[in-house]
Design a protein around this motif. Structure first.
Motif, mmCIF file in Angstrom:
data_model
loop_
_atom_site.group_PDB
_atom_site.id
_atom_site.type_symbol
_atom_site.label_atom_id
_atom_site.label_comp_id
_atom_site.label_asym_id
_atom_site.label_seq_id
_atom_site.Cartn_x
_atom_site.Cartn_y
_atom_site.Cartn_z
ATOM 1 N N LYS A 1 -19.535 23.574 24.906
ATOM 2 C CA LYS A 1 -18.336 23.990 24.131
ATOM 3 C C LYS A 1 -18.102 25.474 24.119
ATOM 4 N N LYS A 2 -16.829 26.005 23.825
ATOM 5 C CA LYS A 2 -16.486 27.118 23.822
ATOM 6 C C LYS A 2 -16.109 27.690 22.305
ATOM 7 N N ILE A 3 -16.783 28.873 22.054
ATOM 8 C CA ILE A 3 -16.383 29.123 20.473
ATOM 9 C C ILE A 3 -15.880 30.643 20.958
ATOM 10 N N PHE A 4 -14.795 31.059 19.942
ATOM 11 C CA PHE A 4 -14.220 32.327 20.075
ATOM 12 C C PHE A 4 -14.261 33.051 18.706
ATOM 13 N N LEU A 5 -14.989 34.000 18.426
ATOM 14 C CA LEU A 5 -15.264 34.666 17.240
ATOM 15 C C LEU A 5 -14.411 36.016 17.271
ATOM 16 N N MET A 6 -13.763 36.123 16.151
ATOM 17 C CA MET A 6 -13.238 37.574 16.272
ATOM 18 C C MET A 6 -13.162 38.523 15.332
ATOM 19 N N GLY A 7 -14.175 38.161 14.274
ATOM 20 C CA GLY A 7 -14.420 39.034 13.111
ATOM 21 C C GLY A 7 -13.208 39.116 12.217
ATOM 22 N N SER A 8 -12.836 40.453 12.021
ATOM 23 C CA SER A 8 -11.349 40.678 11.495
ATOM 24 C C SER A 8 -10.457 41.128 12.417
ATOM 25 N N ALA A 9 -10.377 40.617 13.576
ATOM 26 C CA ALA A 9 -9.651 41.002 14.520
ATOM 27 C C ALA A 9 -8.156 40.436 14.360
ATOM 28 N N GLY A 10 -7.325 41.118 14.737
ATOM 29 C CA GLY A 10 -5.833 40.774 14.836
ATOM 30 C C GLY A 10 -5.540 40.533 16.458
ATOM 31 N N TYR A 11 -4.292 39.894 16.583
ATOM 32 C CA TYR A 11 -3.673 39.713 17.698
ATOM 33 C C TYR A 11 -3.466 40.750 18.558
ATOM 34 N N ILE B 1 -24.149 21.820 18.124
ATOM 35 C CA ILE B 1 -23.687 23.137 17.535
ATOM 36 C C ILE B 1 -23.285 22.895 15.955
ATOM 37 N N THR B 2 -23.737 23.785 15.017
ATOM 38 C CA THR B 2 -22.947 23.724 13.758
ATOM 39 C C THR B 2 -22.632 25.152 13.229
ATOM 40 N N LEU B 3 -21.417 25.215 12.694
ATOM 41 C CA LEU B 3 -21.088 26.728 12.129
ATOM 42 C C LEU B 3 -21.045 26.488 10.717
ATOM 43 N N THR B 4 -21.600 27.492 10.116
ATOM 44 C CA THR B 4 -21.560 27.785 8.679
ATOM 45 C C THR B 4 -20.989 29.024 8.225
ATOM 46 N N TRP B 5 -20.024 28.891 7.539
ATOM 47 C CA TRP B 5 -19.544 30.086 6.825
ATOM 48 C C TRP B 5 -20.210 30.516 5.713
ATOM 49 N N VAL C 1 -14.868 44.615 18.874
ATOM 50 C CA VAL C 1 -14.982 43.431 20.064
ATOM 51 C C VAL C 1 -14.883 42.025 19.489
ATOM 52 N N ALA C 2 -14.431 41.047 20.135
ATOM 53 C CA ALA C 2 -14.911 39.575 19.956
ATOM 54 C C ALA C 2 -15.632 38.871 21.009
ATOM 55 N N TYR C 3 -16.397 37.865 20.513
ATOM 56 C CA TYR C 3 -17.087 36.997 21.413
ATOM 57 C C TYR C 3 -16.725 35.829 21.623
ATOM 58 N N GLU C 4 -16.983 35.512 22.854
ATOM 59 C CA GLU C 4 -16.466 34.279 23.332
ATOM 60 C C GLU C 4 -18.084 33.758 23.792
ATOM 61 N N ILE C 5 -18.480 32.301 23.069
ATOM 62 C CA ILE C 5 -19.592 31.936 22.913
ATOM 63 C C ILE C 5 -19.388 30.568 23.800
ATOM 64 N N ASN C 6 -20.311 30.300 24.759
ATOM 65 C CA ASN C 6 -20.288 28.838 25.627
ATOM 66 C C ASN C 6 -21.786 28.424 25.513
ATOM 67 N N TYR D 1 -2.836 41.371 25.883
ATOM 68 C CA TYR D 1 -4.242 41.021 26.352
ATOM 69 C C TYR D 1 -4.521 39.705 26.367
ATOM 70 N N GLN D 2 -4.964 39.337 27.661
ATOM 71 C CA GLN D 2 -5.323 37.948 28.045
ATOM 72 C C GLN D 2 -6.467 37.383 27.396
ATOM 73 N N PHE D 3 -6.472 36.750 26.097
ATOM 74 C CA PHE D 3 -7.580 36.294 25.658
ATOM 75 C C PHE D 3 -8.067 34.908 26.558
ATOM 76 N N PRO D 4 -9.100 34.585 25.962
ATOM 77 C CA PRO D 4 -9.902 33.244 27.007
ATOM 78 C C PRO D 4 -8.786 32.020 26.572
ATOM 79 N N GLY D 5 -8.876 31.273 27.599
ATOM 80 C CA GLY D 5 -8.067 29.902 27.380
ATOM 81 C C GLY D 5 -8.216 29.194 25.954
ATOM 82 N N LYS D 6 -7.646 27.932 25.933
ATOM 83 C CA LYS D 6 -7.774 27.127 24.956
ATOM 84 C C LYS D 6 -9.136 26.823 24.403
ATOM 85 N N TYR D 7 -9.401 26.591 23.076
ATOM 86 C CA TYR D 7 -10.554 26.493 22.637
ATOM 87 C C TYR D 7 -10.521 24.870 21.814
#
Length: 185
Positions: free
Chosen positions: A165-175, A2-6, A156-161, A179-185
């Motif tokens: 691997k797990k990736i958690f993308l939040m856009g412009s989200a804040g904490y 997997i590759t991520l490009t900003w 919304v935020a997205y948990e990608i499996n 709320y129980q976010f998914p486990g460690k990434y």
């Protein structure tokens, strides 16, 4: 692999095993990204939108028109795009927190989220950056576009499996407290 490009702002391209997922595409007013060919944004399989703000969704009509991508987005994003005449009947699916769906290579879970807080320092810093980075005409254009993309707190935020691997993308989200976010990434 997997590759991520900003790609600027909140735009992220996730690629793996011949599949491309694009998150929160925005290139219209960013001079650096205007040099990037539009086909980089249109040559994707899936688009995932975190919320309907202009800098996360105003380029979606162009991308949907010029690609075969399927869009997953909160209902307000889809409503905004429909009102603006975007070709979405067979290309868009509204998602809500706790929804789960699959692409060809990924399992995705939708999570509740919230936008970052705009404190005075952030607003002033952003306003000054816009004034010095964009031309005034472009800043006015962005303000006019902003009115066309209301957000009714549908974030919304997205948990990608994928690829073990797990990736958690939040856009412009804040904490979010309590709320129980998914486990460690």
């Amino acid at each position: 692999m997997i590759t991520l490009t900003w790609l600027g702002t909140a735009s992220i391209l996730l690629e793996g095993d011949g599949e491309k997922l694009l998150f929160d595409p925005f290139f219209r007013l960013n001079k650096k990204l205007e040099e990037t060919p539009a086909d980089v944004f249109c040559n994707v399989d899936f688009i995932l939108n975190t919320h309907p703000h202009v800098d996360h969704s105003c380029d979606l009509p162009f991308i949907l028109k010029n690609s075969n991508a399927r869009l997953f987005a909160p209902p307000q994003t889809i409503e905004n795009l429909s009102r603006l005449g975007a070709d979405i009947p067979n290309k868009a699916l509204a998602v809500l927190p706790n929804d789960k769906f699959s692409t060809r290579k990924c399992e995705i879970v939708v999570h509740k989220s919230q936008h970052i807080n705009f404190d005075l320092f952030l607003v002033l810093r952003t306003a000054l950056r816009v004034l010095f980075t964009f031309k005034i005409k472009q800043a006015v254009k962005l303000l006019k576009l902003y009115k066309k993309f209301p957000m009714k707190n549908q974030i919304v935020a997205y948990e990608i499996n994928a690829d073990n691997k797990k990736i958690f993308l939040m856009g412009s989200a804040g904490y979010m407290k309590n709320y129980q976010f998914p486990g460690k990434y």
